[in-house]
Design an enzyme around this catalytic site. Sequence first.
Site, short mmCIF file in Angstrom:
data_model
loop_
_atom_site.label_atom_id
_atom_site.label_comp_id
_atom_site.label_asym_id
_atom_site.label_seq_id
_atom_site.Cartn_x
_atom_site.Cartn_y
_atom_site.Cartn_z
N HIS A 113 0.82 -1.21 0.00
CA HIS A 113 0.00 0.00 0.00
C HIS A 113 0.85 1.27 0.00
O HIS A 113 0.36 2.35 0.32
CB HIS A 113 -0.97 0.00 1.20
CG HIS A 113 -2.06 -1.03 1.08
ND1 HIS A 113 -2.91 -1.35 2.12
CD2 HIS A 113 -2.43 -1.82 0.03
CE1 HIS A 113 -3.76 -2.30 1.71
NE2 HIS A 113 -3.48 -2.61 0.46
N THR A 181 -4.26 -7.95 10.85
CA THR A 181 -5.10 -7.35 9.80
C THR A 181 -6.53 -7.88 9.94
O THR A 181 -6.74 -9.05 10.24
CB THR A 181 -4.52 -7.60 8.39
OG1 THR A 181 -5.40 -7.03 7.42
CG2 THR A 181 -4.31 -9.07 8.10
N GLU A 209 -8.06 -10.47 17.54
CA GLU A 209 -9.40 -11.10 17.53
C GLU A 209 -9.60 -11.74 16.16
O GLU A 209 -8.87 -11.42 15.23
CB GLU A 209 -10.46 -10.03 17.77
CG GLU A 209 -10.40 -8.96 16.69
CD GLU A 209 -11.23 -7.72 17.00
OE1 GLU A 209 -11.75 -7.62 18.12
OE2 GLU A 209 -11.34 -6.88 16.11
#
Length: 241
Positions: A113, A181, A209
């Site tokens: 990116h 991510t 998570e």
Amino acid sequence: MSATSERHIVVLTGAGISKESGLDTFRDADGIWAKVRLEDVATPEAFARDPVAVHAFYNARRSRLAGGGVHPNAAHEALARLAGEWPGRVLVVTQNIDDLHEKAGSRNLVHMHGELLKVRCAACQRVFPRTSDLGVGDACGDCAATGTLRPHVVWFGEMPMEMERIYDALSACALFMSVGTSGNVYPAAGFVEHVGLSGDAHTVELNLEPSVGASLFAETVYGPATEVVPAYVDRILEQGW
Ligand code: APR
């Protein structure tokens, strides 16, 4: 099964790996997209409409990163150690535009990116290092055009960088690790499926998570990156996966 020296690793990283270095993620409750609309600062249309606002957004992030107070954490360092000690190739593919992987010592690195500490001239395509603020009237140091410099980052709607190199590495890897991510942004979110299609590589998600694509991974490990990444690296250096 190939020999150990031929077993390559690809590590995809996202904003979660830099959270404990003090940089905000995007989609957590206190994340960047809770404070500013991505449509206002992270698209080519936003830059065409309001370059001053887009420059202000990236100038603030650039000055924070260049200010000297942001350091790699134990997770960045563990990945650099992995590359140094693993007998096969290790490619780190980061969605992050910070420079914390290279500061930690990772060398085989793709910034898919782009990079916050670089700017690009939209006229001549030259890329320049940059730590100071960027303004709409600044001139390109190469072609001398004014108003053509933009952050060297990939905006929504633009093609990520070095995709061929990334897919070649994904097709050849024996282990794919996804770190920090949320799995919301393609093409990165699809890498785990690409790995699954092209062979018998092991896949693991290390995140705070479960991500959107958590069920696509063969193994999942949840906790802060500074804890789970060094522990996972220790494990695979000692006994593989
Ligand atoms: N350790 C590990 N994971 C963490 C930590 C931590 N300390 N803190 C947060 N996370 C996790 C979150 O639970 C979340 O799943 O990191 C993930 C960050 O997700 P996003 O904010 O969506 O960031 P990312 O996935 O990198 O975003 C992808 O979106 O807006 C764009 O261009 C931007 O590159 C970015 C892309």
